[in-house]
Enzyme design. Structure first.
Site, PDB file in Angstrom:
ATOM      1  N   THR A  17      11.800 -24.052   7.786  1.00  0.00           N
ATOM      2  CA  THR A  17      11.853 -24.964   8.981  1.00  0.00           C
ATOM      3  C   THR A  17      10.458 -25.530   9.249  1.00  0.00           C
ATOM      4  O   THR A  17      10.696 -26.502  10.240  1.00  0.00           O
ATOM      5  CB  THR A  17      12.567 -24.131  10.279  1.00  0.00           C
ATOM      6  N   GLY A  18       9.618 -25.140   8.906  1.00  0.00           N
ATOM      7  CA  GLY A  18       8.237 -25.772   9.088  1.00  0.00           C
ATOM      8  C   GLY A  18       8.018 -26.935   8.177  1.00  0.00           C
ATOM      9  O   GLY A  18       8.753 -27.164   7.177  1.00  0.00           O
TER      10      GLY A  18
ATOM     11  N   GLY B 250       3.042  -3.023   7.635  1.00  0.00           N
ATOM     12  CA  GLY B 250       2.342  -2.367   6.639  1.00  0.00           C
ATOM     13  C   GLY B 250       0.670  -2.933   6.585  1.00  0.00           C
ATOM     14  O   GLY B 250      -0.044  -2.336   6.481  1.00  0.00           O
TER      15      GLY B 250
ATOM     16  N   ARG C  43      -2.797  -1.473   7.101  1.00  0.00           N
ATOM     17  CA  ARG C  43      -3.825  -0.909   6.086  1.00  0.00           C
ATOM     18  C   ARG C  43      -5.125  -1.654   6.359  1.00  0.00           C
ATOM     19  O   ARG C  43      -6.045  -1.087   6.221  1.00  0.00           O
ATOM     20  CB  ARG C  43      -3.302  -1.577   4.804  1.00  0.00           C
TER      21      ARG C  43
ATOM     22  N   TYR D  67      19.932 -13.052  14.454  1.00  0.00           N
ATOM     23  CA  TYR D  67      18.391 -13.526  15.187  1.00  0.00           C
ATOM     24  C   TYR D  67      18.532 -12.395  16.293  1.00  0.00           C
ATOM     25  O   TYR D  67      17.328 -12.066  16.114  1.00  0.00           O
ATOM     26  CB  TYR D  67      18.731 -14.621  15.844  1.00  0.00           C
TER      27      TYR D  67
ATOM     28  N   THR E 129      10.828 -22.905  24.652  1.00  0.00           N
ATOM     29  CA  THR E 129       9.816 -23.431  24.368  1.00  0.00           C
ATOM     30  C   THR E 129       9.816 -24.747  24.065  1.00  0.00           C
ATOM     31  O   THR E 129      10.617 -24.767  22.865  1.00  0.00           O
ATOM     32  CB  THR E 129       8.527 -22.498  23.947  1.00  0.00           C
TER      33      THR E 129
HETATM   34  P1  NAD Z   1      10.149 -22.969  13.951  1.00  0.00           P
HETATM   35  O1  NAD Z   1      11.295 -22.708  13.349  1.00  0.00           O
HETATM   36  O2  NAD Z   1       9.525 -24.185  14.128  1.00  0.00           O
HETATM   37  O3  NAD Z   1       8.997 -21.899  13.082  1.00  0.00           O
HETATM   38  C1  NAD Z   1       9.257 -20.920  12.354  1.00  0.00           C
HETATM   39  C2  NAD Z   1       8.408 -21.134  11.120  1.00  0.00           C
HETATM   40  O4  NAD Z   1       8.645 -19.700  10.182  1.00  0.00           O
HETATM   41  C3  NAD Z   1       8.732 -22.098  10.346  1.00  0.00           C
HETATM   42  O5  NAD Z   1       7.524 -22.697   9.870  1.00  0.00           O
HETATM   43  C4  NAD Z   1       9.414 -21.444   9.234  1.00  0.00           C
HETATM   44  O6  NAD Z   1       9.363 -22.364   7.892  1.00  0.00           O
HETATM   45  C5  NAD Z   1       8.936 -20.048   9.258  1.00  0.00           C
HETATM   46  N1  NAD Z   1       9.637 -19.058   8.260  1.00  0.00           N
HETATM   47  C6  NAD Z   1      10.905 -18.667   8.507  1.00  0.00           C
HETATM   48  N2  NAD Z   1      11.266 -17.851   7.680  1.00  0.00           N
HETATM   49  C7  NAD Z   1      10.074 -17.447   6.956  1.00  0.00           C
HETATM   50  C8  NAD Z   1       9.828 -16.347   6.141  1.00  0.00           C
HETATM   51  N3  NAD Z   1      10.626 -15.740   5.546  1.00  0.00           N
HETATM   52  N4  NAD Z   1       8.454 -16.306   5.546  1.00  0.00           N
HETATM   53  C9  NAD Z   1       7.468 -17.121   5.890  1.00  0.00           C
HETATM   54  N5  NAD Z   1       7.730 -18.068   6.698  1.00  0.00           N
HETATM   55  C10 NAD Z   1       8.913 -18.287   7.501  1.00  0.00           C
HETATM   56  O7  NAD Z   1      10.167 -22.242  15.322  1.00  0.00           O
HETATM   57  P2  NAD Z   1       9.304 -21.918  16.627  1.00  0.00           P
HETATM   58  O8  NAD Z   1      10.042 -22.560  17.738  1.00  0.00           O
HETATM   59  O9  NAD Z   1       8.046 -22.335  16.008  1.00  0.00           O
HETATM   60  O10 NAD Z   1       9.415 -20.264  16.472  1.00  0.00           O
HETATM   61  C11 NAD Z   1       8.163 -19.478  16.129  1.00  0.00           C
HETATM   62  C12 NAD Z   1       8.514 -18.211  16.755  1.00  0.00           C
HETATM   63  O11 NAD Z   1       8.696 -17.928  17.969  1.00  0.00           O
HETATM   64  C13 NAD Z   1       9.943 -17.540  16.004  1.00  0.00           C
HETATM   65  O12 NAD Z   1       9.644 -16.398  15.411  1.00  0.00           O
HETATM   66  C14 NAD Z   1      10.780 -17.516  17.189  1.00  0.00           C
HETATM   67  O13 NAD Z   1      11.802 -16.644  17.196  1.00  0.00           O
HETATM   68  C15 NAD Z   1       9.911 -17.273  18.262  1.00  0.00           C
HETATM   69  N6  NAD Z   1      10.445 -18.034  19.372  1.00  0.00           N
HETATM   70  C16 NAD Z   1      10.466 -19.356  19.722  1.00  0.00           C
HETATM   71  C17 NAD Z   1      11.077 -19.875  20.841  1.00  0.00           C
HETATM   72  C18 NAD Z   1      10.985 -21.206  21.356  1.00  0.00           C
HETATM   73  O14 NAD Z   1      11.539 -21.589  22.178  1.00  0.00           O
HETATM   74  N7  NAD Z   1      10.265 -22.073  20.279  1.00  0.00           N
HETATM   75  C19 NAD Z   1      11.668 -18.851  21.906  1.00  0.00           C
HETATM   76  C20 NAD Z   1      11.627 -17.500  21.462  1.00  0.00           C
HETATM   77  C21 NAD Z   1      10.867 -16.915  20.124  1.00  0.00           C
END
Ligand code: NAD
Ligand code: UDP
Length: 325
Positions: free
Chosen positions: A37-38, A102, A106, A145, A175
């Protein structure tokens, strides 16, 4: 002191802001992301910085780097995206956490988990304090999730108890801000793009469900304070206490964008939480942190970003193209 810091999910919405802030503070940043999703656009402006490194990597596989701190943000956050491949979502939260813990074990790095208000599920206690254990459906469409993040919190706590890993857990509430993906289906980006294009604003259900929206800069400040606090490990709620119905949000967005969009009411997704607001007493006390940007101001900044980049995009074909790689 200059630290070598790993940010997983660093090309995502929150991760890219975090990488930027850490570089500004003089640190050496390794951004790991599988670009599910990035977007490369989120970090393009950082690529020429000699202290920034991008690695395309999926954290469900082991990673070998030498670091002082790890922010574990990798995981799709929007319901549309985390439900697209639910098994991979759980793997990212669970196998990803095991791999990153992990690595922390380390390297003796301090590691912070980006957890979520979703660990409270559809909460019966309002606002939600960290002591509330939540009401989560273990077999529903959001479970990949919610339960993945809950299991990650368990893993963090057990790596701390069993292996003395130095952990931090942030429970992030909704956020928003610049660099949200316009096609990821989250409510703020959906409403803004729809309003800018004078299309119908898609309210799910009757729009009486509530959320509390935190502007991205406030949230990033909270994450960095938690990482660098020597006292409290968490879990700690990070979010804005202003609570709004989705109908109120839609009306605000229409007003701010001077849009002629009308409201359209669509079916409520399964297990959609009815209410959500953080109790941030702990963050105030332990981190001297609280948000400073209210919804009107934050929405204005976000609308400006979307106006600059996305007024004319066709969100559906944009999302399809992204899925196709
Ligand atoms: P986002 O989807 O924009 O960012 C998530 C990033 O993780 C993306 O760049 C995606 O490509 C990468 N990713 C997904 N699976 C992966 C994997 N297996 N290996 C490597 N990279 C991987 O979402 P965000 O809003 O930036 O959220 C970031 C974090 O904050 C997440 O863990 C989310 O659960 C947490 N979070 C966000 C919100 C919010 O409102 N934005 C609220 C609660 C928690
Ligand atoms: N929502 C909505 N219209 C949209 C997208 C979302 O009414 O176009 C609602 C959704 O049903 C939920 C709230 O907005 O009640 C927040 O949804 P989002 O996906 O942003 O986050 P989450 O449900 O994970 O808090």
């Amino acid at each position: 002191m200059k630290k070598r810091i790993l940010v997983t999910g660093g090309a995502g919405f929150l991760g890219s802001h975090l990488c930027e802030k850490l570089l500004e503070s003089g640190h050496d940043v390794i951004c790991v992301d599988n670009l599910f999703t990035g977007r490369k656009e989120n970090i393009a402006h950082l690529l020429n910085n000699p202290y920034f490194e991008f690695m395309r990597h999926d954290i469900t596989f082991p990673l070998f780097v030498e670091v002082d701190q790890i922010y574990n943000l990798a995981c799709p956050a929007s319901p549309t995206h985390y439900q697209f491949d639910p098994v991979q979502t759980t793997k990212t939260s669970v196998h990803g956490a095991i791999n990153m813990l992990g690595l922390a074990k380390r390297t003796k790095a301090r590691i912070l988990q980006a957890s979520t208000s979703e660990v409270y599920g559809d909460p019966e206690i309002h606002p939600q304090p960290e002591t509330y254990w939540g009401k989560v459906n273990p077999v529903g469409v959001r479970s990949c999730y919610d339960e993945g993040k809950r299991c990650a919190e368990t893993l963090f706590s057990d790596y701390h108890r069993q292996h003395n890993v130095d952990i931090r857990i942030a429970r992030i509430f909704n956020t928003y801000g610049p660099r949200m993906d316009p096609g990821d289906g989250r409510v703020v980006s959906n409403f803004i793009v729809q309003a800018l294009q004078n299309k119908k604003i898609t309210i799910y259900g009757d729009g009486s469900q509530t959320r509390s929206f935190c502007y991205v800069d406030d949230l990033i400040e909270g994450l960095i304070r938690l990482m660098n606090s020597d006292g409290y490990k968490g879990p700690i709620n990070l979010g804005n206490c202003g609570e709004f119905t989705m109908r109120e949000l839609a009306e605000k967005v229409v007003f701010l964008t001077e849009s002629s969009s009308e409201l359209a009411f669509l079916p409520l997704p399964l297990d959609d939480p009815r209410q959500r607001r953080p109790d941030i007493t702990k963050a105030r006390r332990e981190l001297s942190w609280e948000p400073s940007i209210n919804l009107n101001k934050g929405l204005k900044y976000t609308v400006e970003y979307f106006m600059k980049f996305f007024t004319n995009i066709d969100v559906e074909s944009y999302s399809e193209k992204r899925k196709a790689g």
